[in-house]
Write a protein that holds these residues in place. Structure first.
Motif, PDB file in Angstrom:
ATOM      1  N   ASP A 117      -7.122   8.448  -6.627  1.00 17.42           N
ATOM      2  CA  ASP A 117      -6.786   9.833  -6.312  1.00 17.42           C
ATOM      3  C   ASP A 117      -7.889  10.359  -5.408  1.00 17.42           C
ATOM      4  OD1 ASP A 117      -5.713  12.425  -6.329  1.00 17.42           O
ATOM      5  OD2 ASP A 117      -6.786  12.966  -8.163  1.00 17.42           O
ATOM      6  N   LEU A 118      -7.563  10.588  -4.143  1.00 19.51           N
ATOM      7  CA  LEU A 118      -8.565  11.049  -3.187  1.00 19.51           C
ATOM      8  C   LEU A 118      -8.385  12.544  -2.933  1.00 19.51           C
ATOM      9  CD1 LEU A 118      -7.652   7.954  -2.287  1.00 19.51           C
ATOM     10  CD2 LEU A 118      -9.404   8.379  -0.592  1.00 19.51           C
ATOM     11  N   ILE A 152       0.871  -1.171   0.000  1.00 18.17           N
ATOM     12  CA  ILE A 152       0.000   0.000   0.000  1.00 18.17           C
ATOM     13  C   ILE A 152       0.908   1.220   0.000  1.00 18.17           C
ATOM     14  CG2 ILE A 152      -1.727   1.300   1.273  1.00 18.17           C
ATOM     15  CD1 ILE A 152      -2.684  -1.381   2.451  1.00 18.17           C
ATOM     16  N   TYR A 153       0.801   2.009  -1.067  1.00 18.35           N
ATOM     17  CA  TYR A 153       1.628   3.200  -1.236  1.00 18.35           C
ATOM     18  C   TYR A 153       0.723   4.421  -1.204  1.00 18.35           C
ATOM     19  CZ  TYR A 153       4.411   6.740  -3.661  1.00 18.35           C
ATOM     20  OH  TYR A 153       5.064   7.894  -3.998  1.00 18.35           O
ATOM     21  N   TRP A 154       1.031   5.369  -0.316  1.00 17.04           N
ATOM     22  CA  TRP A 154       0.276   6.616  -0.217  1.00 17.04           C
ATOM     23  C   TRP A 154       1.221   7.781  -0.434  1.00 17.04           C
ATOM     24  CZ3 TRP A 154      -2.222   5.396   5.166  1.00 17.04           C
ATOM     25  CH2 TRP A 154      -3.229   4.441   5.011  1.00 17.04           C
ATOM     26  N   LYS A 155       0.759   8.762  -1.181  1.00 13.86           N
ATOM     27  CA  LYS A 155       1.544   9.971  -1.410  1.00 13.86           C
ATOM     28  C   LYS A 155       0.636  11.183  -1.279  1.00 13.86           C
ATOM     29  CE  LYS A 155       4.589  12.310  -4.668  1.00 13.86           C
ATOM     30  NZ  LYS A 155       5.694  12.525  -3.778  1.00 13.86           N
ATOM     31  N   HIS A 156       1.104  12.162  -0.531  1.00 11.42           N
ATOM     32  CA  HIS A 156       0.407  13.441  -0.428  1.00 11.42           C
ATOM     33  C   HIS A 156       0.942  14.327  -1.544  1.00 11.42           C
ATOM     34  CE1 HIS A 156      -0.342  17.426   1.708  1.00 11.42           C
ATOM     35  NE2 HIS A 156      -1.510  16.960   1.345  1.00 11.42           N
ATOM     36  N   THR A 157       0.054  14.777  -2.420  1.00 14.16           N
ATOM     37  CA  THR A 157       0.491  15.547  -3.588  1.00 14.16           C
ATOM     38  C   THR A 157       0.499  17.047  -3.285  1.00 14.16           C
ATOM     39  OG1 THR A 157      -1.703  15.890  -4.553  1.00 14.16           O
ATOM     40  CG2 THR A 157      -0.579  13.798  -5.068  1.00 14.16           C
ATOM     41  N   PRO A 158       1.190  17.825  -4.100  1.00 19.98           N
ATOM     42  CA  PRO A 158       1.200  19.284  -3.899  1.00 19.98           C
ATOM     43  C   PRO A 158      -0.194  19.911  -3.986  1.00 19.98           C
ATOM     44  CG  PRO A 158       2.970  18.644  -5.394  1.00 19.98           C
ATOM     45  CD  PRO A 158       2.121  17.412  -5.159  1.00 19.98           C
ATOM     46  N   GLU A 159      -1.125  19.230  -4.674  1.00 18.34           N
ATOM     47  CA  GLU A 159      -2.503  19.743  -4.789  1.00 18.34           C
ATOM     48  C   GLU A 159      -3.354  19.366  -3.585  1.00 18.34           C
ATOM     49  OE1 GLU A 159      -1.242  17.451  -7.119  1.00 18.34           O
ATOM     50  OE2 GLU A 159      -0.390  19.000  -8.395  1.00 18.34           O
ATOM     51  N   ASP A 160      -2.743  18.795  -2.534  1.00 21.54           N
ATOM     52  CA  ASP A 160      -3.427  18.327  -1.324  1.00 21.54           C
ATOM     53  C   ASP A 160      -4.353  17.154  -1.628  1.00 21.54           C
ATOM     54  OD1 ASP A 160      -3.791  18.223   1.424  1.00 21.54           O
ATOM     55  OD2 ASP A 160      -5.502  19.596   1.390  1.00 21.54           O
ATOM     56  N   HIS A 161      -3.948  16.308  -2.583  1.00 21.84           N
ATOM     57  CA  HIS A 161      -4.641  15.057  -2.853  1.00 21.84           C
ATOM     58  C   HIS A 161      -3.894  13.937  -2.144  1.00 21.84           C
ATOM     59  CE1 HIS A 161      -7.026  16.167  -6.685  1.00 21.84           C
ATOM     60  NE2 HIS A 161      -6.753  17.257  -6.017  1.00 21.84           N
ATOM     61  N   TRP A 162      -4.591  12.816  -1.999  1.00 21.16           N
ATOM     62  CA  TRP A 162      -4.006  11.616  -1.422  1.00 21.16           C
ATOM     63  C   TRP A 162      -4.016  10.554  -2.520  1.00 21.16           C
ATOM     64  CZ3 TRP A 162      -7.268   8.478   2.604  1.00 21.16           C
ATOM     65  CH2 TRP A 162      -6.646   7.263   2.876  1.00 21.16           C
ATOM     66  N   TYR A 163      -2.850  10.320  -3.104  1.00 16.84           N
ATOM     67  CA  TYR A 163      -2.704   9.320  -4.151  1.00 16.84           C
ATOM     68  C   TYR A 163      -2.427   7.973  -3.496  1.00 16.84           C
ATOM     69  CZ  TYR A 163      -0.415   6.552  -7.755  1.00 16.84           C
ATOM     70  OH  TYR A 163      -0.049   5.547  -8.599  1.00 16.84           O
ATOM     71  N   THR A 164      -3.173   6.951  -3.924  1.00 14.33           N
ATOM     72  CA  THR A 164      -3.013   5.593  -3.395  1.00 14.33           C
ATOM     73  C   THR A 164      -2.719   4.627  -4.543  1.00 14.33           C
ATOM     74  OG1 THR A 164      -4.524   5.981  -1.547  1.00 14.33           O
ATOM     75  CG2 THR A 164      -4.184   3.701  -2.200  1.00 14.33           C
TER      76      THR A 164
END
Length: 132
Positions: free
Chosen positions: A111-112, A86-98
């Motif tokens: 893309d949350l 499970i990979y999560w990344k907080h993007t510069p647009e304040d999204h949560w990519y999973t």
């Protein structure tokens, strides 16, 4: 960045979840289901300290933290028949990519986006259930 309420899409339909941090050693995950005029919230798992590790999931199904930075979180469990990474990344647009990596190399991506309007419902659910 994980704390809050989020909306993602799966098979063309929205899904919602929320994370809360009641104290330093645990984050609690809630699923949010919206049916017409009803909002159904359930506690579904945690990120918590156990022994010398940090784990995502429940007592019986869990992934161990393998990477943590300010913007990325990776959990792994190579023994599960589904979502082994499970990979999560907080993007510069304040999204949560999973990104979920399944056996055989199958990948699921989401893309949350933050849904602050759900925060009050989650807080009310938590407060009502603490009194029981």
């Amino acid at each position: 960045w994980l704390v809050g309420s989020w909306k993602g899409m799966y098979d063309g339909k929205p899904f919602y979840e929320a994370w809360r941090q009641p104290h330093d050693s645990v984050l609690i995950n809630y699923s949010i289901e919206i049916k017409e005029t009803d909002t159904i919230i359930q506690r579904v798992g945690t990120i918590h300290l156990r022994g010398q590790g940090i784990f995502l999931g429940t007592d019986s199904i869990y992934w161990k933290l393998s990477t943590l930075s300010g913007e990325e979180i990776i959990f792994k469990n190579d023994t599960l028949p589904y979502s082994r990474i499970i990979y999560w990344k907080h993007t510069p647009e304040d999204h949560w990519y999973t990104k979920l990596t399944h056996p055989g190399g199958k990948i699921s991506e989401y893309d949350l986006v933050k849904q602050a309007e759900l925060d009050n419902y989650v807080t009310e659910f938590i407060n009502n259930n603490q009194q029981k």
